[in-house]
Design a protein around this motif. Structure first.
Motif, PDB file in Angstrom:
ATOM      1  N   VAL A 100      77.022 104.271  57.787  1.00  0.00           N
ATOM      2  CA  VAL A 100      77.974 103.680  56.841  1.00  0.00           C
ATOM      3  C   VAL A 100      77.450 102.294  56.500  1.00  0.00           C
ATOM      4  N   ILE A 101      77.279 102.025  55.211  1.00  0.00           N
ATOM      5  CA  ILE A 101      76.787 100.701  54.820  1.00  0.00           C
ATOM      6  C   ILE A 101      77.850  99.975  54.005  1.00  0.00           C
ATOM      7  N   GLU A 102      77.792  98.677  54.087  1.00  0.00           N
ATOM      8  CA  GLU A 102      78.716  97.830  53.336  1.00  0.00           C
ATOM      9  C   GLU A 102      77.965  96.573  52.924  1.00  0.00           C
ATOM     10  N   TYR A 103      78.224  96.118  51.713  1.00  0.00           N
ATOM     11  CA  TYR A 103      77.622  94.867  51.256  1.00  0.00           C
ATOM     12  C   TYR A 103      78.531  94.253  50.191  1.00  0.00           C
ATOM     13  N   PRO A 104      78.533  92.927  50.092  1.00  0.00           N
ATOM     14  CA  PRO A 104      79.398  92.257  49.117  1.00  0.00           C
ATOM     15  C   PRO A 104      78.799  92.368  47.718  1.00  0.00           C
ATOM     16  N   ARG A 105      79.621  92.781  46.754  1.00  0.00           N
ATOM     17  CA  ARG A 105      79.125  92.894  45.376  1.00  0.00           C
ATOM     18  C   ARG A 105      79.269  91.597  44.603  1.00  0.00           C
ATOM     19  N   HIS A 106      80.324  90.833  44.875  1.00  0.00           N
ATOM     20  CA  HIS A 106      80.597  89.631  44.090  1.00  0.00           C
ATOM     21  C   HIS A 106      80.358  88.357  44.890  1.00  0.00           C
ATOM     22  N   ASN A 107      79.779  88.495  46.054  1.00  0.00           N
ATOM     23  CA  ASN A 107      79.418  87.351  46.882  1.00  0.00           C
ATOM     24  C   ASN A 107      78.310  86.546  46.188  1.00  0.00           C
ATOM     25  N   LYS A 108      78.450  85.217  46.173  1.00  0.00           N
ATOM     26  CA  LYS A 108      77.475  84.365  45.486  1.00  0.00           C
ATOM     27  C   LYS A 108      76.069  84.575  46.034  1.00  0.00           C
ATOM     28  N   GLU A 109      75.964  84.688  47.354  1.00  0.00           N
ATOM     29  CA  GLU A 109      74.648  84.897  47.968  1.00  0.00           C
ATOM     30  C   GLU A 109      74.013  86.197  47.492  1.00  0.00           C
ATOM     31  N   MET A 110      74.823  87.271  47.425  1.00  0.00           N
ATOM     32  CA  MET A 110      74.296  88.562  46.998  1.00  0.00           C
ATOM     33  C   MET A 110      73.878  88.519  45.533  1.00  0.00           C
ATOM     34  N   ILE A 111      74.686  87.894  44.705  1.00  0.00           N
ATOM     35  CA  ILE A 111      74.349  87.790  43.285  1.00  0.00           C
ATOM     36  C   ILE A 111      73.029  87.055  43.106  1.00  0.00           C
ATOM     37  N   GLU A 112      72.857  85.945  43.821  1.00  0.00           N
ATOM     38  CA  GLU A 112      71.608  85.184  43.734  1.00  0.00           C
ATOM     39  C   GLU A 112      70.430  85.989  44.272  1.00  0.00           C
ATOM     40  N   ALA A 113      70.651  86.706  45.362  1.00  0.00           N
ATOM     41  CA  ALA A 113      69.580  87.518  45.951  1.00  0.00           C
ATOM     42  C   ALA A 113      69.140  88.616  44.998  1.00  0.00           C
ATOM     43  N   GLU A 114      70.103  89.263  44.336  1.00  0.00           N
ATOM     44  CA  GLU A 114      69.766  90.324  43.384  1.00  0.00           C
ATOM     45  C   GLU A 114      69.071  89.758  42.169  1.00  0.00           C
ATOM     46  N   GLU A 115      69.545  88.612  41.676  1.00  0.00           N
ATOM     47  CA  GLU A 115      68.916  87.996  40.507  1.00  0.00           C
ATOM     48  C   GLU A 115      67.475  87.603  40.792  1.00  0.00           C
ATOM     49  N   ASN A 116      67.208  87.189  42.039  1.00  0.00           N
ATOM     50  CA  ASN A 116      65.860  86.767  42.426  1.00  0.00           C
ATOM     51  C   ASN A 116      65.032  87.894  43.027  1.00  0.00           C
ATOM     52  N   ALA A 117      65.604  89.113  43.060  1.00  0.00           N
ATOM     53  CA  ALA A 117      64.929  90.263  43.667  1.00  0.00           C
ATOM     54  C   ALA A 117      64.451  89.930  45.080  1.00  0.00           C
ATOM     55  N   ASP A 118      65.302  89.214  45.817  1.00  0.00           N
ATOM     56  CA  ASP A 118      64.985  88.779  47.178  1.00  0.00           C
ATOM     57  C   ASP A 118      65.439  89.872  48.153  1.00  0.00           C
ATOM     58  N   VAL A 119      64.561  90.826  48.412  1.00  0.00           N
ATOM     59  CA  VAL A 119      64.901  91.974  49.245  1.00  0.00           C
ATOM     60  C   VAL A 119      65.265  91.554  50.665  1.00  0.00           C
ATOM     61  N   ASN A 120      64.577  90.562  51.198  1.00  0.00           N
ATOM     62  CA  ASN A 120      64.875  90.113  52.559  1.00  0.00           C
ATOM     63  C   ASN A 120      66.284  89.547  52.660  1.00  0.00           C
ATOM     64  N   LYS A 121      66.681  88.769  51.671  1.00  0.00           N
ATOM     65  CA  LYS A 121      68.018  88.194  51.661  1.00  0.00           C
ATOM     66  C   LYS A 121      69.079  89.278  51.456  1.00  0.00           C
ATOM     67  N   ILE A 122      68.784  90.223  50.563  1.00  0.00           N
ATOM     68  CA  ILE A 122      69.708  91.341  50.338  1.00  0.00           C
ATOM     69  C   ILE A 122      69.921  92.109  51.644  1.00  0.00           C
ATOM     70  N   SER A 123      68.827  92.355  52.353  1.00  0.00           N
ATOM     71  CA  SER A 123      68.907  93.143  53.591  1.00  0.00           C
ATOM     72  C   SER A 123      69.767  92.431  54.638  1.00  0.00           C
ATOM     73  N   ARG A 124      69.744  91.094  54.650  1.00  0.00           N
ATOM     74  CA  ARG A 124      70.561  90.349  55.619  1.00  0.00           C
ATOM     75  C   ARG A 124      72.047  90.445  55.293  1.00  0.00           C
ATOM     76  N   LEU A 125      72.371  90.768  54.058  1.00  0.00           N
ATOM     77  CA  LEU A 125      73.772  90.866  53.633  1.00  0.00           C
ATOM     78  C   LEU A 125      74.318  92.293  53.723  1.00  0.00           C
TER      79      LEU A 125
END
Length: 219
Positions: A152-177
């Protein structure tokens, strides 16, 4: 970047054109949330199997077909949000091939890592095939995919960190979230997903009730 195709999907007041002729953006958003949420729940209840990116297209169609003509259809032009430019539409066949190769490279049922899911999420986010509803359909797609791996996976969709990570294609940061809960079986994963969905729905209903009450007091 041409945006005439985007303008063709909007009423003059900026609300998305829809099958019900709703011009009130707030009313449309609320209805869209309920319909998409109900479809997501049904897909979890049916234990839908996902094996390729084409299943994401099916999920999107099911979620939004009652409201939009473009449900389950790839956007016919290029798209960006702010400075974030998504995959060029004329190369969508390459995007689908690339994502399917990634999916096939993963084991069929063994547990995956947060990095695995982050990489897949990043590629789907860049693909960004639909006019709207990319995030919601992707979340359901990934939840179904994870359940097949007894997770079961969960991740924040509207979290500022996640938005920035997705915009920057920062896979490592995404994985931490991304939070992963390992389950003993596929069925156990789906049972937990359904419980999570019920809890989330109750919280959202309570939040919307508070908003309605506040609006009533403001009048």
């Amino acid at each position: 970047m041409h945006d005439s195709w985007i303008k063709n999907t909007l009423y003059e007041n900026g609300t998305l054109k829809n099958k019900l002729g709703i011009h009130d953006a707030s009313k449309l958003q609320n209805l869209e949330y309920r319909i998409a949420g109900n479809v997501s729940l049904r897909l979890l209840q049916r234990r839908m199997r996902v094996t390729s990116i084409e299943d994401l297209i099916k999920i999107h169609q099911l979620m939004f077909q009652d409201l939009y003509e473009w449900a389950g259809k790839e956007r016919p032009g290029d798209f960006k949000k702010g400075d974030n430019v998504f995959f060029p539409h004329e190369s969508f066949s390459y995007a689908r091939q690339n994502i399917n190769q990634l999916i096939r490279s993963y084991p069929q049922s063994d547990p995956l890592s947060a990095k695995d899911y982050a990489t897949l999420l990043d590629r789907i986010n860049y693909y960004h095939p639909f006019r709207e509803g990319n995030g919601r359909s992707t979340r359901t797609f990934l939840q179904l995919f994870a359940a097949q791996h007894h997770q079961v996976i969960e991740y924040p969709r509207h979290n500022k960190e996640m938005i920035e990570a997705e915009e920057n294609a920062d896979v490592n940061k995404i994985s931490r979230l991304i939070k992963i809960e390992n389950m003993p079986s596929r069925e156990a994963a789906f049972q937990q997903l359904l419980l999570n969905h019920q809890h989330k729905d109750m919280k959202e209903k309570a939040r919307r009730a508070i908003l309605r009450k506040r609006r009533g007091l403001d009048r």
